[in-house]
Every structure is written in structure tokens, then in C-alpha cells.
Motif scaffolding. Sequence first.
Motif, PDB file in Angstrom:
ATOM      1  N   THR A 199       1.232   5.608   0.633  1.00 40.55           N
ATOM      2  CA  THR A 199       0.617   6.183   1.032  1.00 40.55           C
ATOM      3  C   THR A 199      -0.336   7.659   0.054  1.00 40.55           C
ATOM      4  OG1 THR A 199       1.918   7.173   1.891  1.00 40.55           O
ATOM      5  CG2 THR A 199       1.071   6.120   3.358  1.00 40.55           C
ATOM      6  N   SER A 224      -6.897   4.328   9.512  1.00 45.57           N
ATOM      7  CA  SER A 224      -8.072   4.286   7.809  1.00 45.57           C
ATOM      8  C   SER A 224      -7.104   3.200   6.609  1.00 45.57           C
ATOM      9  CB  SER A 224      -7.680   5.231   6.916  1.00 45.57           C
ATOM     10  OG  SER A 224      -8.175   5.385   5.918  1.00 45.57           O
ATOM     11  N   ILE A 225      -5.969   3.206   6.593  1.00 44.39           N
ATOM     12  CA  ILE A 225      -5.342   2.634   5.885  1.00 44.39           C
ATOM     13  C   ILE A 225      -4.737   0.600   6.599  1.00 44.39           C
ATOM     14  CG2 ILE A 225      -2.629   1.484   4.680  1.00 44.39           C
ATOM     15  CD1 ILE A 225      -2.602   4.601   4.497  1.00 44.39           C
ATOM     16  N   ARG A 257     -13.703  14.188   6.162  1.00 41.80           N
ATOM     17  CA  ARG A 257     -12.272  14.268   6.288  1.00 41.80           C
ATOM     18  C   ARG A 257     -11.792  14.916   4.946  1.00 41.80           C
ATOM     19  NH1 ARG A 257      -8.693   9.579   7.397  1.00 41.80           N
ATOM     20  NH2 ARG A 257      -6.682  10.520   6.979  1.00 41.80           N
ATOM     21  N   LEU A 285      -5.425   9.127  12.014  1.00 43.90           N
ATOM     22  CA  LEU A 285      -6.516   8.619  11.124  1.00 43.90           C
ATOM     23  C   LEU A 285      -6.091   8.379   9.944  1.00 43.90           C
ATOM     24  CD1 LEU A 285      -8.462  12.156  12.098  1.00 43.90           C
ATOM     25  CD2 LEU A 285      -9.367   9.743  13.175  1.00 43.90           C
ATOM     26  N   ILE A 286      -4.951   8.453   9.151  1.00 42.22           N
ATOM     27  CA  ILE A 286      -4.096   8.018   8.421  1.00 42.22           C
ATOM     28  C   ILE A 286      -4.306   6.554   8.248  1.00 42.22           C
ATOM     29  CG2 ILE A 286      -2.890   7.827   6.633  1.00 42.22           C
ATOM     30  CD1 ILE A 286      -2.490  11.228   6.553  1.00 42.22           C
ATOM     31  N   LYS A 305      -8.539  -1.435   6.527  1.00 39.45           N
ATOM     32  CA  LYS A 305      -8.603  -1.930   4.971  1.00 39.45           C
ATOM     33  C   LYS A 305      -7.593  -3.392   4.886  1.00 39.45           C
ATOM     34  CE  LYS A 305      -8.364   2.291   3.767  1.00 39.45           C
ATOM     35  NZ  LYS A 305      -9.049   3.703   3.019  1.00 39.45           N
ATOM     36  N   TYR A 337     -13.388   8.953   5.458  1.00 38.95           N
ATOM     37  CA  TYR A 337     -12.881   8.863   4.554  1.00 38.95           C
ATOM     38  C   TYR A 337     -13.358  10.339   4.293  1.00 38.95           C
ATOM     39  CZ  TYR A 337      -8.516   9.416   1.635  1.00 38.95           C
ATOM     40  OH  TYR A 337      -7.234  10.668   1.159  1.00 38.95           O
ATOM     41  N   HIS A 383       1.039  -1.341   0.180  1.00 33.80           N
ATOM     42  CA  HIS A 383       0.318   0.159  -0.105  1.00 33.80           C
ATOM     43  C   HIS A 383       1.010   1.658  -0.381  1.00 33.80           C
ATOM     44  CE1 HIS A 383      -3.772   2.242   0.610  1.00 33.80           C
ATOM     45  NE2 HIS A 383      -2.860   3.156   1.352  1.00 33.80           N
ATOM     46  N   PHE A 391       1.118  13.381   1.531  1.00 37.83           N
ATOM     47  CA  PHE A 391       0.675  13.829   2.965  1.00 37.83           C
ATOM     48  C   PHE A 391       1.633  14.360   3.790  1.00 37.83           C
ATOM     49  CE2 PHE A 391      -3.176  10.995   1.748  1.00 37.83           C
ATOM     50  CZ  PHE A 391      -3.694  11.538   1.707  1.00 37.83           C
TER      51      PHE A 391
HETATM   52  N1  URA Z   1      -4.769   6.613   2.335  1.00 40.10           N
HETATM   53  C1  URA Z   1      -5.998   5.913   3.045  1.00 40.10           C
HETATM   54  O1  URA Z   1      -6.313   4.865   2.203  1.00 40.10           O
HETATM   55  N2  URA Z   1      -6.571   6.380   3.885  1.00 40.10           N
HETATM   56  C2  URA Z   1      -5.810   7.818   4.411  1.00 40.10           C
HETATM   57  O2  URA Z   1      -6.248   8.153   5.113  1.00 40.10           O
HETATM   58  C3  URA Z   1      -5.017   8.373   3.008  1.00 40.10           C
HETATM   59  C4  URA Z   1      -4.855   7.967   2.973  1.00 40.10           C
END
Ligand code: URA
Length: 429
Positions: free
Chosen positions: A88, A187-188, A172, A183-184, A191, A169, A86, A211
Amino acid sequence: MSQAFDAVEVIRAKRDGHRLSGAQIDWVIDAYTRGAVADEQMSALAMAILLNGMELEEISRWTQAMIRSGTRMDFSALSRPTVDKHSTGGVGDKITLPLAPLVAACGVAVPQLAGRGLGHTGGTLDKLESIPGWRAALSNEELFAQLEDVGAVICAAGEELAPADKKLYALRDVTGTVEAIPLIASSIMSKKIAEGTGALVLDVKVGSGAFMKDVESARQLARTMVDLGTAVGLKTVALLTDMASPLGRTAGNALEVRESIEVLSGGGPADVVDLTVALAREMLAAAGRDGQDPAERLRDGSAMDVWRRMIRSQGGDPDARLSTARDTHDVVAESSGVLASLDAYAVGVAAWRLGAGRARKEDPVQVAAGVEIHVKPGEKVHRGQPLLTLHTDEASRFSRALAALDGAVEVAADGSELTLSPLVIERVS
Ligand code: URA
């Protein structure tokens, strides 16, 4: 049903710098997903988290609550191990395209559940959709069958994968709360853990196009995500990689697919090849299969064979001609010397304004729009030479794209003082 709380009390607690309890976190994520906590309340809480942070224990509980909002996948019945990567997000970051088939060619399955681009960073699905016939939406049965048969899948994450994150997301994105490390990270990782991959390699981008603008905050994000993965038994490794300038020589959907095919054909820009191979090595090691040389699988055409099967299996024609834009415009060098810098963020915004990206998630994207980069930082430049070519189907977009590029290019008379950032800055495990 978990204990109920008052949303305003939870917001106040984080606003005043307190730690949220596990029960508060479970409740707020569940209530927000069900619509019992309103968007304005969740945006206030997200802003309080951005300003006051969260401890690892809170982030871990938040991540688990988001995973529980949907269903989890399980690839343990496959005949080969699985590993995912993954990023960013960055400008010109097409690495997933050559990487997934490359790792599959080395015997490890890659289930890439990808997203679409929003803002100045591109989305993997948007790129692949520039291939005529290619289909992003797969059923779970199709996903499993393709993973077993071809070994690599890049497809859209289903609605049932961490739905709390999808809702949060989007919120945000319109409330200035994307750039919060807790939160990032949650979030990542929600998933990726829900996706059920056997191991995970994170490409944490650092620089103007990412970011995380500085190494310290990128390191903190990487550490948080590696700790979240490790805590649930998911082998997780992160590389911090440079995003001060765009990756490769293209930013834009069809342009990036073309460049990825060059890499799979044994050519392509050195930085794209080097990062693809570095990430492939990490993925193979994380999956316990590090006896393979991924660079050789690029050279001998086996990664290309998997690419062709992967595209065909999702309805795409790997031999189809990719669209080209109706109009182009060259940006030329104003002086001679060495290219000292090319700002990734500016190139990303220019590609977006040319039509390659979207401002809202329902907007269409132009397949052929984007920026072609003729000179990379550290290379010689001659006055009048084209540095960039802008591509779009609507010539009226050139002026706003050019405005984004104002000040983005720096040419040094003499390159002897130049220090360029390494592509891979650090490894976090
Ligand atoms: N990618 C994501 O899936 N979530 C985030 O918060 C930032 C980048």
C-alpha cells in the motif's frame, strides 16, 4: 447499456448515509469513465464515500465495475503458476525489486504491473528507471515472453488496465479523498484482479509513512481487500507491516536500487532482507509451492541471476554504474544515546523535496536524490555522528528538506525503556 441515473441523486444518497444499489454503482463508474459524470460530481461522491463508508457488497460491486472499465489479462497459459505482491506504499519500500526475482528463482512467475510515485512515497518504476537503458513499457507479447522465459517482470500497467481507477485515483489525489478504505481497497483490488495473477499477497503498511496510521484501520483495509479477492476466487493474504520508520537505509531511486542489489548479493539491511523473505514465503505458499527456502535462493545467488536477466530483458544494463548526486549534506546527532525513532513520513517528505519524488504526475524525478540513513531505531548514537546524508543535484533544496526533518529524530539517553514495533505486525487471511 445499464439503467441511467441522475448523478446528483447518487451523490445525495451516499451523502445521507444510504447504501448505493448495484445498478447505481455500475452506472456511475461507467458514466464517469465515459465523461458523462463530471469530475466535480465524482469528487463529491468520493468525499461522501470517505465520510460515510461503503458496505462490502457495495465495495465489491464498485471493484467489479472498475475492472469492467478495461480489459482483463490471463496468465493461465504459462507453464508455471503466478503470484503478485502489492504494497500500500511506504518510505524506502524497495521490496518489490529483490522480491520479484527471488520468487521467480523459486519457480513461481511474478507479473508486477507497477506504478510511479506520487507525493512522499516512491514508485517502483521510478526506482528501476535509474538503471541506464531500463524500459518500463512492455507490450503484452513482451510481458508474456519474459514471464515464461525469466519468470519475473516489473513493468508499467497498460492504459487498458482498470482505466476507471486511473481517472478516479488522479481525482482523489487532488481532492483529499485518497484515504478512504473502500476507495483504496477497490482501487488496488480492481487492478490486481484485472491483471489476472493467480494469487496475491498484500503488504499493508501501518504508521506515519503509510496511508493507514494505526493498526485498526490497516486491519480493516487488509480485511476488505482479502475479502474482495477471496470472493472472486483469488487466493489473497495480507501482512500488516511497520511503516513508523523507513524500510532499510535508503529512500530515493538510485539509492534504493543500490540497496536492493546488496540484498540480492546476500547482504543488505536486516529489515529489508527479513521482509523480502517473509513476503516470498507467503507468495510461494499462496501459489502452492511452499517447499522452497527463499533465504537460500538469496544466499546461493540464484535470485541475483534472475534479477540480471530481468533487467537485461527490459533493455537495462545490470552492471552499469548508477548515478550519484552532485551535492550531499549530513544531519548529525545532537546528543548521545539510542535512536528512539526516525519518522518515516518526515524522511519521505525530505526525499521528495530533495527531488526523488514528484508533486504532479508529469513532473520529472531526480535519479540520485534521496536520504541515506546511517542509524536505525534501536541503534546507538554518538553526539556529532552523521545520522542521515541528504543527496540532491540542486543544493538549494537542502533547506526545505531539512525543514521536513525538524523533530523527526528522537534520541533517548538510555534505550532500556525502548519498545520497537515488530516488522510484521499481523497476518490477515
Ligand atoms: N494505491 C492504489 O493503487 N490505490 C489507492 O487508492 C491507494 C494506493
